[in-house]
Write a protein that holds these residues in place. Structure first.
Motif, PDB file in Angstrom:
ATOM      1  N   SER A  12       0.211   3.224  28.404  1.00 51.81           N
ATOM      2  CA  SER A  12      -0.253   1.838  28.441  1.00 51.81           C
ATOM      3  C   SER A  12      -1.774   1.817  28.440  1.00 51.81           C
ATOM      4  CB  SER A  12       0.276   1.122  29.683  1.00 51.81           C
ATOM      5  OG  SER A  12      -0.224  -0.209  29.734  1.00 51.81           O
ATOM      6  N   PHE A  42      -0.210  -2.212  24.567  1.00 52.24           N
ATOM      7  CA  PHE A  42      -1.235  -3.059  25.165  1.00 52.24           C
ATOM      8  C   PHE A  42      -0.591  -4.384  25.548  1.00 52.24           C
ATOM      9  CE2 PHE A  42      -3.509  -0.079  22.551  1.00 52.24           C
ATOM     10  CZ  PHE A  42      -4.638   0.235  23.294  1.00 52.24           C
ATOM     11  N   GLU A  43      -0.549  -4.653  26.848  1.00 51.76           N
ATOM     12  CA  GLU A  43       0.007  -5.909  27.345  1.00 51.76           C
ATOM     13  C   GLU A  43      -1.178  -6.753  27.816  1.00 51.76           C
ATOM     14  OE1 GLU A  43       1.262  -8.996  28.457  1.00 51.76           O
ATOM     15  OE2 GLU A  43       0.858  -8.032  30.390  1.00 51.76           O
ATOM     16  N   THR A  44      -1.532  -7.755  27.046  1.00 59.92           N
ATOM     17  CA  THR A  44      -2.739  -8.536  27.343  1.00 59.92           C
ATOM     18  C   THR A  44      -2.455 -10.030  27.469  1.00 59.92           C
ATOM     19  OG1 THR A  44      -3.304  -8.839  24.991  1.00 59.92           O
ATOM     20  CG2 THR A  44      -4.142  -6.850  26.070  1.00 59.92           C
ATOM     21  N   GLY A  89       0.905  -3.927  20.473  1.00 60.87           N
ATOM     22  CA  GLY A  89       0.245  -4.809  21.425  1.00 60.87           C
ATOM     23  C   GLY A  89       0.547  -6.275  21.194  1.00 60.87           C
ATOM     24  N   PHE A  91      -1.598  -8.303  21.752  1.00 64.35           N
ATOM     25  CA  PHE A  91      -2.976  -8.802  21.662  1.00 64.35           C
ATOM     26  C   PHE A  91      -3.187  -9.773  20.508  1.00 64.35           C
ATOM     27  CE2 PHE A  91      -3.384  -4.049  20.543  1.00 64.35           C
ATOM     28  CZ  PHE A  91      -2.853  -4.217  19.271  1.00 64.35           C
ATOM     29  N   LEU A 183       7.472  -4.020  24.499  1.00 60.75           N
ATOM     30  CA  LEU A 183       6.390  -3.187  23.983  1.00 60.75           C
ATOM     31  C   LEU A 183       6.716  -1.707  24.117  1.00 60.75           C
ATOM     32  CD1 LEU A 183       3.422  -5.181  25.534  1.00 60.75           C
ATOM     33  CD2 LEU A 183       4.178  -5.240  23.141  1.00 60.75           C
TER      34      LEU A 183
END
Length: 209
Positions: A12, A42-44, A89, A91, A183
Motif C-alpha cells: 500500500s 493507493f487508497e486516497t 488506485g 486516485f 484495490l
C-alpha cells in the motif's frame, strides 16, 4: 491459473488523500527486490475527498483527481513498470479520465514506452438520480431531511472491473469510488484466476484488502 502456494506481493502506497507522497518508494523497492512482480495500491478517497473532487472538476475539467497524484507516482512509475508491479488506485476520484491523462503525460515525460492505463468508471451518479425519491437506508432514519445542493453521489464499485483490467494487460488501473478492499482483491483475482463464486478465497482477498 497460478499455484495456490505462489507468493503474490501487494503493498500500500497511501491510506488517505494527502498521505505522505514518498511512502510508496520503499514499498515498490521491497516488492521489486523479490523479482516476482506484484501490485501496489493507493487508497486516497473518502466521501469528503470525492465531494472536493467534484467541486474541483466543476471549476476545471482537467482536475478533480487526487491533488498529489503526480507527487505520488513520479518516483515509482518507472521502477514499478520495470519490475512488473501493477499500480491500482482510486486516485481518479471525481475524474478518472483526467487522472489517466496526467499519468500518461508523466510516463511520456519519463520516457516510459508502452505503459497501459485502464480506467474504471460507473461510480459517479451525480445528476443521474433523484435523491428526493430515493429509498433511504434505515440507518439514516434519524438524520434531517435532505436540503441544499447535491455535490456528489457515488456508488461503490467492486473488484471485478479491476481484475478484468489487469487480466487485459493494464499496468496502471485508475478508479473512482470503489470498495477499499477491491484495490487488493482485484489484483489477487487477476493473478490467481480465482472464480468469483469461490467465496472462501474471495473473502480472504477481501480481508487482505
Amino acid at each position: 491459473r497460478k499455484r495456490e502456494d505462489d507468493v503474490y506481493r501487494i503493498g500500500s502506497g497511501a491510506g488517505f488523500s494527502g498521505d505522505r507522497a514518498d511512502a510508496a518508494i520503499a514499498v515498490v523497492a521491497e516488492i521489486a527486490a523479490a523479482g516476482e512482480g506484484g501490485a501496489i495500491m493507493f487508497e486516497t478517497l473518502g466521501e469528503r475527498t470525492l465531494a472536493l473532487g467534484q467541486i474541483a472538476r466543476g471549476q476545471d475539467a482537467t482536475r478533480g483527481y487526487e491533488p498529489l497524484l503526480e507527487d505520488i507516482l513520479t518516483p515509482i512509475l518507472r521502477p514499478a513498470h520495470e519490475a512488473g508491479i501493477t499500480i491500482v488506485g482510486n486516485f481518479g476520484a471525481a475524474n478518472p479520465p483526467a487522472a489517466a491523462a496526467a499519468i500518461r503525460a508523466l510516463a511520456d515525460r519519463q520516457g516510459i514506452a508502452g505503459l497501459k492505463i485502464a480506467i474504471v468508471t460507473g461510480d459517479d451518479l451525480h445528476g443521474r438520480m433523484d435523491i428526493a425519491t430515493a429509498e433511504r437506508w434505515d440507518g439514516d432514519g434519524r438524520l434531517a431531511e435532505f436540503s441544499g445542493e447535491i455535490v456528489a453521489v457515488n456508488a461503490y464499485i467492486g473488484a471485478r472491473a479491476i481484475a478484468e483490467a489487469i487480466t487485459s494487460g493494464a499496468d496502471v488501473v485508475v478508479t473512482g469510488r470503489v470498495a477499499d478492499p477491491a484495490l487488493a482483491l482485484g489484483p489477487l483475482v487477476a493473478h490467481f484466476g480465482w472464480d468469483w463464486n469461490d467465496l472462501d478465497r474471495i473473502a480472504a482477498g477481501t480481508l487482505a484488502g
